[in-house]
Design a protein around this motif. Structure first.
Motif, PDB file in Angstrom:
ATOM      1  N   VAL A  56      52.635  10.496 -50.516  1.00  0.00           N
ATOM      2  CA  VAL A  56      53.652   9.927 -51.387  1.00  0.00           C
ATOM      3  C   VAL A  56      53.011   9.627 -52.736  1.00  0.00           C
ATOM      4  N   CYS A  57      53.719   9.966 -53.812  1.00  0.00           N
ATOM      5  CA  CYS A  57      53.230   9.713 -55.168  1.00  0.00           C
ATOM      6  C   CYS A  57      53.106   8.211 -55.392  1.00  0.00           C
ATOM      7  N   CYS A  62      55.979   7.302 -58.497  1.00  0.00           N
ATOM      8  CA  CYS A  62      57.442   7.427 -58.334  1.00  0.00           C
ATOM      9  C   CYS A  62      57.888   7.361 -56.873  1.00  0.00           C
ATOM     10  N   GLN A  76      57.902   9.518 -54.583  1.00  0.00           N
ATOM     11  CA  GLN A  76      58.457  10.762 -54.044  1.00  0.00           C
ATOM     12  C   GLN A  76      57.388  11.463 -53.206  1.00  0.00           C
ATOM     13  N   GLU A  77      57.846  12.329 -52.302  1.00  0.00           N
ATOM     14  CA  GLU A  77      56.914  13.080 -51.468  1.00  0.00           C
ATOM     15  C   GLU A  77      56.031  13.975 -52.341  1.00  0.00           C
ATOM     16  N   ALA A  78      54.760  14.033 -52.011  1.00  0.00           N
ATOM     17  CA  ALA A  78      53.805  14.870 -52.742  1.00  0.00           C
ATOM     18  C   ALA A  78      52.865  15.534 -51.739  1.00  0.00           C
ATOM     19  N   CYS A 116      52.543  13.097 -57.872  1.00  0.00           N
ATOM     20  CA  CYS A 116      53.328  14.294 -57.556  1.00  0.00           C
ATOM     21  C   CYS A 116      53.085  15.371 -58.599  1.00  0.00           C
ATOM     22  N   CYS A 166      53.585  12.425 -64.261  1.00  0.00           N
ATOM     23  CA  CYS A 166      54.596  11.616 -63.572  1.00  0.00           C
ATOM     24  C   CYS A 166      54.860  10.337 -64.364  1.00  0.00           C
ATOM     25  N   ASN A 204      63.979   6.480 -61.006  1.00  0.00           N
ATOM     26  CA  ASN A 204      62.891   7.440 -61.120  1.00  0.00           C
ATOM     27  C   ASN A 204      62.973   8.063 -62.517  1.00  0.00           C
ATOM     28  N   ASN A 263      61.320  10.384 -63.833  1.00  0.00           N
ATOM     29  CA  ASN A 263      61.153  11.833 -63.863  1.00  0.00           C
ATOM     30  C   ASN A 263      62.513  12.531 -63.808  1.00  0.00           C
ATOM     31  N   GLU A 264      63.490  11.906 -63.181  1.00  0.00           N
ATOM     32  CA  GLU A 264      64.828  12.487 -63.037  1.00  0.00           C
ATOM     33  C   GLU A 264      65.685  12.260 -64.276  1.00  0.00           C
TER      34      GLU A 264
END
Length: 174
Positions: free
Chosen positions: A67-68, A71, A73-75, A130, A134, A144, A146-147
Motif C-alpha cells: 500500500v502506498c 495515498c 492505494q494498492e502498489a 505508488c 504521488c 486522493n 492524484n485523482e
C-alpha cells in the motif's frame, strides 16, 4: 528449506551451485503483512573459504502487494535481492561481525526461508510509493489528490509566528 553445507565447510576449493524454491507466500514484519505475488527460486552459490567457513552468494527476485504510504492505494513493490555472506560451521567460533548474522544457520544447514526473510528485512524500502510523484491525501477532507484536486484550504500557519498573530488579532478594529 534446509540446505546442507557440511561438504562446503570441509572440502577445500569446494563450490556448490543450486536453486532452491522459496516456500513463503507472504512477508510479515512490524510494517504489516505483504502478500508475495511473484517470486523466483533462490539462486545460491556456496564456496569453501577456509576450514569451517563458507561464502554464500546468490540472488532472488520478489514482487509484493503493498500500500502506498502517501495515498493508501494498492502498489506493487519489487525487490531484486543480491547477497554475499560469510557463514561458519558450529565448531568454528565466528568473528564478532558474523555472530549476530547467523540466525539462519541450523547446525551445518542453512535455512533458506530465514535467510531470504533476513535479506528482505534489510532491503525493505523506508517509504513505499505508488508512483514517484504521488501527491497523497488532502489533510482536510481526505481526497486522493492524484485523482482530483479538492480545493480545500490547506494553509498551516507557522507556529513560531503565533505570538505575532495574537498581537494582530488583539489590535484589530471592529
Amino acid at each position: 528449506m534446509l540446505v546442507n553445507l557440511s561438504d562446503v565447510f570441509t572440502y577445500e576449493g569446494r563450490q556448490v551451485s543450486m536453486e532452491v524454491p522459496l516456500e513463503m507466500n507472504d512477508f510479515r514484519s512490524g510494517a504489516g503483512c505483504f502478500e508475495i505475488l511473484e517470486k523466483t527460486p533462490v539462486s545460491f552459490r556456496f564456496s569453501h573459504v577456509e576450514n569451517g567457513k563458507a561464502r554464500v552468494e546468490g540472488s532472488v527476485r520478489l514482487k509484493f502487494k503493498t500500500v502506498c504510504d502517501r495515498c493508501l492505494q494498492e502498489a506493487l513493490t519489487e525487490l531484486d535481492l543480491s547477497f554475499d555472506r560469510l557463514v561458519t560451521s558450529p565448531e568454528v567460533t565466528p568473528d564478532e561481525e558474523i555472530i549476530d548474522d547467523l540466525s539462519f544457520m541450523e547446525g551445518y544447514q542453512l535455512n533458506a526461508e530465514t535467510f531470504v526473510y533476513n535479506e528482505i528485512i534489510g532491503n525493505w524500502p523506508a517509504k513505499i510509493l505508488c508512483r514517484e510523484d504521488c501527491k497523497g491525501l488532502c489533510p482536510v477532507c481526505g481526497q486522493n489528490l492524484n485523482e482530483r484536486d479538492c480545493g480545500c484550504d490547506t494553509f498551516v500557519p507557522d507556529p513560531r509566528m503565533a505570538v505575532i498573530q495574537d498581537i494582530f488579532n488583539a489590535n484589530k478594529e471592529v
